[in-house]
Write an enzyme that holds these catalytic residues in place. Structure first.
Site, mmCIF file in Angstrom:
data_model
loop_
_atom_site.group_PDB
_atom_site.id
_atom_site.type_symbol
_atom_site.label_atom_id
_atom_site.label_comp_id
_atom_site.label_asym_id
_atom_site.label_seq_id
_atom_site.Cartn_x
_atom_site.Cartn_y
_atom_site.Cartn_z
ATOM 1 N N GLN A 284 55.145 28.069 30.763
ATOM 2 C CA GLN A 284 55.480 29.487 30.898
ATOM 3 C C GLN A 284 56.918 29.742 30.473
ATOM 4 O OE1 GLN A 284 53.365 31.744 31.360
ATOM 5 N NE2 GLN A 284 51.619 30.782 32.354
ATOM 6 N N GLU A 332 41.633 20.330 29.675
ATOM 7 C CA GLU A 332 42.564 20.761 28.624
ATOM 8 C C GLU A 332 42.116 20.178 27.291
ATOM 9 O OE1 GLU A 332 45.005 22.326 26.239
ATOM 10 O OE2 GLU A 332 45.162 22.935 28.350
ATOM 11 N N CYS A 402 47.339 36.461 29.764
ATOM 12 C CA CYS A 402 48.508 37.030 29.081
ATOM 13 C C CYS A 402 48.101 38.152 28.143
ATOM 14 C CB CYS A 402 49.275 35.946 28.327
ATOM 15 S SG CYS A 402 48.317 35.125 27.039
#
Length: 446
Positions: A284, A332, A402
């Site tokens: 972030q 991931e 986001c």
């Protein structure tokens, strides 16, 4: 308007009244049957605009002049605002930025997701300046015939202009963390002096500043059009220019060639845990609000037997989830991020790392978790993944986004499959821009 027959004259639309702000950093207006989008405006302002893109249903325009300014309009802090493509909202106060973002999120959920959220949108904010811990600067010839100290064409550094690949060379950037601003200034001076090679095209830097005590450490990736000769010497030059560099990577994407000078990562901290972040991993960009966001996502959850962390990155949520769950499965797909994730969870037997595409993982996974956390990229979930997520039957889902439009699209599918929103948060990780980070908590309907 332009004079008839004058093909070179600008086509100007006079006296356009802005109705509202919409996601993307633009104001919306209607004029002579067309919908007009124009940046750097405020609701109720009257403006003159120049069309730059005309479609059948809408016109995108450039702000020419403000005829009647909103009382909310303020002087931008940055001298490059309006030319640089980095910021959208410096022309009104931070308090009003937060208010408009909450309204834009609510409207986007309703318009694109058919979600009427009647409750509060909790807004989390911190410093509106000096917050960015990551920056990506473009390097190009000035194009003005200027020469560097060695007599060669001078290179400039900055950001692309909005919706363009033309460089906006910058002298300042007030949203950068101080160590990154110092790096930008040092690189700018080195380019003017002819110290760096002419085939340098981009520099990306990530700083540990603000996450732990001690001097800021930098992770720097330099991209070239043609791999530089005498790499070790050039690496020492970079370190003299920017003394805080801990790891430096040279990259020539045209030949897919890389050379590393240093560890390949730096360490940063969040919510009491250390995280290794490598050159191609994501973390972030706002160090001020990361702890508070992790607290909202993890600490308010009651915990349980099994949690699944999708798009886990380097483990920002996986690591603290392991304190509340007997098992955590972290998924991931990016190999670089997965390597950092493996390192960050080492010694924590409760966390299982799966290096896999999320949609393919959901196709095969048959267990029922109490909680699923997902933090996808701007494009949102892959086609079909939202339905597969809902079919897991988790008691709770926390969606970190986001991008409000793709969030609304995915939430529409998840809610249709049996979930309802329980609370909505904005974490303003990107002050002065239209971007926002949203945390939406959902529960399975009984």
């Amino acid at each position: 308007m332009a004079a008839p027959g004058d093909k070179n004259a600008k086509q100007i639309i006079e006296d356009v009244k802005i109705e509202k702000l919409v996601y993307g950093g633009e104001g919306l207006a209607h004029h002579s049957g067309s919908t007009i989008f124009v940046p750097f405006v405020l609701p109720d302002e009257r403006v003159t605009v120049e069309p730059v893109e005309q479609k059948k249903k809408f016109v995108r325009a450039r702000l020419e002049r403000v005829l009647e300014a909103s009382p909310e309009r303020v002087e931008p802090r940055c001298q490059h605002f309006g030319d640089c493509g980095g910021c959208d909202y410096q022309h009104f106060s931070y308090e009003n930025q937060l208010r408009y973002k909450a309204g834009i999120l609510r409207e986007t959920l309703r318009r694109l997701g058919a979600i009427e959220w009647p409750g509060e949108i909790a807004v989390h904010a911190n410093s509106p300046w000096s917050y960015r811990n990551r920056a990506q600067w473009k390097v190009r010839p000035t194009g003005e015939g200027a020469s560097d100290a060695n007599g060669g064409a001078e290179l400039a550094i900055g950001y692309f202009r909005a919706n363009s690949t033309a460089l906006c060379a910058v002298k300042d950037c007030p949203i950068l963390a101080p160590s990154l601003l110092g790096t930008l200034i040092a690189l700018r001076e080195a380019l003017a002096a002819g110290t760096l090679p002419k085939n340098l095209r981009e520099v990306e830097a990530f700083t540990s500043e603000g996450t732990h005590a001690g001097a800021a450490r930098l992770l720097v990736t330099a991209t070239f059009a043609g791999f530089p000769s005498r790499g070790a010497e050039l690496a020492e030059t970079f370190r003299r220019i920017v003394p805080g560099i801990e790891s430096l990577l040279f990259h020539d994407p045209g030949r897919d060639r890389m050379e590393l000078f240093g560890s390949g990562f730096i360490e940063t901290e969040a919510r009491g845990a250390k995280f290794r972040v490598g050159h191609f991993s994501f973390f972030q960009v706002n160090s001020f609000l990361v702890d508070e966001m992790v607290q909202e996502v993890v600490d308010r959850d009651p915990g349980g037997r099994l949690a699944v962390d999708l798009y886990a990155g380097v483990g920002l949520f996986s690591v603290p989830l392991a304190r509340r769950y007997k098992r955590v499965i972290a998924v991931e797909s990016n190999p670089a991020a997965a390597r950092d994730l493996e390192n960050n969870v080492r010694g924590q037997g409760t966390i299982e790392v799966r290096t896999a595409d999320v949609e393919k993982f959901l196709e095969r996974f048959k267990e029922r978790p109490q909680l699923v956390v997902l933090d996808p990229p701007r494009a949102g979930m892959e086609p079909g993944a939202a339905q597969r997520l809902a079919r897991l039957g988790a008691a709770r889902i926390t969606y970190v986004s986001c991008d409000p439009p793709t969030l609304a699209r995915d939430l529409k599918l998840i809610c249709h499959a049996g979930y309802e929103l329980s609370d909505v948060h904005i974490f303003d990780l990107f002050p002065q821009t239209f971007h926002m980070e949203t945390v939406v908590r959902l529960r399975r309907r009984e």
